[in-house]
Design an enzyme around this catalytic site. Sequence first.
Site, PDB file in Angstrom:
ATOM      1  CB  CYS A 119       0.026  -6.034  -1.105  1.00 55.13           C
ATOM      2  SG  CYS A 119       1.007  -7.112  -2.119  1.00 55.13           S
ATOM      3  CG  LEU A 120      -0.709   0.018  -1.033  1.00 51.41           C
ATOM      4  CD1 LEU A 120      -0.494   1.313  -1.773  1.00 51.41           C
ATOM      5  CD2 LEU A 120      -0.751   0.262   0.453  1.00 51.41           C
TER       6      LEU A 120
END
Lengths: 174, 819
Positions: A119-120
């Site tokens: 997840c960014l």
Amino acid sequence: MEGWDPNTKSTLTQIPLLTTKAGPRDGAVWTQRLKEEYKSLIAYTQMNKSNDNDWFRISASNPEGTRWTGKCWYVHNLLKYEFDLQFDIPVTYPSTAPELELPQLDGKTQKMYRGGKICLTVHFKPLWAKNCPRFGIAHALCLGLAPWLAAEVPILVDSGMIKHKDDATTSTET
Amino acid sequence: MDDELLELQRQFESAQQAKSSIRLSERNVVELVQKLHELHIIDFDLLHTVSGKEYITPEQLRHEMVVEIKKLGRVSLIDLADTTGVDLYYVESQAQHVVSDDPGLMLFQGEIISQSYWDSMAEEINDRLQECSQIALAEIATQLNVGSEMVTSVLEPRLGTLVKGRLEGGQLYTPAYVARVSAMVRGSARGITVPTNLSAVWSSLQQQLHEMDGASGVAIDGSFFQSLFNGIVKEGEVLGSLRAGVHWTPNVFAIAQKECVDSFFSQNSFISYENLNKLGISQPVQFLQSRYPEGVPLVSVFVHPSMIEMLDAATEDALERGSWIDSLSVLPASFGPQDAFKIMSLCPSVQLALKSNKALIFGESYVFSNGFVKVVYDQMEKELEHFSVSGSSGIIPSDDSQFVNAAKAGHDSNRSIESFDAGSESGKSKQAVEKGPKKRKGKSAGNAGAPESVSDNQEYVPTKSKKNQRKGKDTSSLQVSDSKTGAKKESVRAKEDNLSIPSEEWVMQKILMLVPDFEEQGVDDPKTILRPLANHLRPMLINSLKARRKAVFTENADRIKRLLDNLQRKLDESFLNLQLYERALDLFEDDQSTSVILHRHLLRTAAASILDTLLHNLDIHNKLKNGIEVEEAQNSESVSLSPGERTAIAKSFPGSLSNKALAVVDALEGKRVETFMDAFREIVEESGLLLKKLDKKLERTLLHSYRKDLTSQVSAETDPVSLLAKVVSLLYIQVHHKALQAPGRAISVAVSRLKDKLDDSACKILTDYQTATVTLLALISAATGDEEDCSSDRILTRRELLENQMPALKGLVLSASQS
């Protein structure tokens, strides 16, 4: 550009920008794009090496250069934690950023989609969109994976989700 | 897959394979270095940079500094600290090492400067110097931002090599310039022919240079000229001598000076110091003595011994002839009196004569042989005897102070006379009559004050006596000396001021008369010689005068005594009478007009006669005391003086006596007997006589004798007019026991007063007689003197009438007196 630490930012700005806007299906132009990707990666690698901050090994695993595999690692408490790294170049590349996968850590942390895709931060996408097509693989690594590793590995180690390979062996031995 | 892509792939691969460089954190490095130190692997000092991120070894630092210094040749330590990034402290300590290692470097005021820098600077300075021909060091110093001493020390070794010029007094000059200025100096030095203060010359040269150079010219220091000048003198280009660094006496001047002195002295055998001063010799005596050891220095001239010999011959001659000589007339004109005195004291003949008292020196330059002085003195003494009095002013002998003091103290006059006798015995028996021409005043007073002491001095030291004399003139100094000698002496001196002694002027005049030479011989101011001579002679004259006066005293003393006794007797008698008469005046005090008449009458008659006697006798006494001859015969009993004469005599008395005498003379002219009596008593007291007071007993005896006297007079009286007055007086004695002296005008009042005291018949006789007398007198006074009228007949008849009445009147008083 807020949301990243100054170190990341300074590094990012030093990575050469790309010019060609082409996806894997664009034939010769993609090749052109791929060349630029390589140049930028070389520069980023050299930069990391010269700063004693080398943290990944990747290579294109197919001739088209749409799939990349390799390793990445992070040093925590003088111990080196190494993970497999793999990602595909999406068809809509460079408008869409590649999704970086750490399959070994799949299910071990919440900051991860199924299949080990990390997840960014919320800032990543707009920044990427804004800088399309100038950002390439090197930028994605620098902006996405490096901060993720720095944030998540210490937590994972402390919570005992991951163990150093030496410890793992010793623990298995015991 | 094109090649390029492959190539890139390979490159990427290799880049990833390349060994990554290893980075250590600063902290780790610091620890490492510390560890290395601990382990003595690094066994030398390490220095930090100011940023704290770097280590530097001292050697490196030194090396960097040297590099930095070599760039410019001159670096300040602060700049070095900046460029090397090391703390100033270490830079400074290393700078010491650097400078001590390299002799070509110097540390100066926080700057490291290399010799090469100075060389280049010197070249620069030289370039400028050649352009301008002169530069001030201060200018260079400010330009280079160093002290001028530094500049001097740096430039000095380079003068003549790198810098072609000359350093003088803070200025750099080119040789050409120096040559030009030194030419100027030489020229001016050669031009000087008289002793000169060099600094004045330099300032004029400065002025000239300034004019030549215009405003751009730098002011040249006097010391530059001076050093150039010194060089010239050393080389012998100009000749002369330098005193105190600035007084330049050219040789030519010194030579001229010497020649001038030589020629003058050899020609004239003397030279005055004034001449030498004109020639610029400031210490003439030393100069002359060193040059002419045989010469003799005087006060203002320097003489050759031959001069003394010449004078000696002249004086010897004069002394042998028994004459006198003015040494100034023999000596050249430039000799002053003091010189003359000094040179005379060197003359052997004068010395000899002075020693043997054969000569006297007066007025510093005059030599008198004793014989000459003696002749003059003898003549003077003779002259004194013929000296006559002028004016009748009071003259008191010099030593009468005893008398005055005695009189003041109220002593008997006899006593004072005795003291005179004693005084005169000690005196010599020389005879002289002193007659002072006038009262001495001012100048001579001081001298007379101490004649003895002056005479002592005058014998051999005329200069001193002159000074004394001058001092004497100065009254203030006289007073000072007076106040010192005390009150007694003061009074003596005050008295002596009045003395009459031949004054200096008089003596001088006489000498001039006796010895006319003084004028004939062309003495400029005869006083210069006459005064000292007179001063010498005067004390002797005064002494002889005194002696004479004393002799006169002894002679006069008896006379004075007699005179005073006589006077006393007369005074006693008449004063008692006067007092008696005064008593009678009391009777008429109530009647104003009569009282005035009576007072006046008494004053005119009895008082006047007694005062005249007193004044006359005092005058004689005075004269006698002064030694003035008085004719004995003039001792007549009846002396009557006019008011003018009285005043004159009164004025001639000395001091307070004169005042009192004047007062009494005034009182005589007044209206009151009492005032006269008071004044009279005072004067009598002042003159040392006594007055008898009238007491009751004395009054009675006096009255008695007076009455007897009157009675006999009355009985013998034949003149009817004067009879009345006597009868009235007699009656007053009988009635009031008072002796009345009444003038004719007061008789009537006197008679009327008697009325109530007498019985009627006597009273009638008296009144009748009085009226008859009055008519007779009126007739006589009315008579014109002509024979033809009948008044004479009437007078005769009246007289007969009176004569008839006389026996009755006589009987009136005679009977009363017998009863």
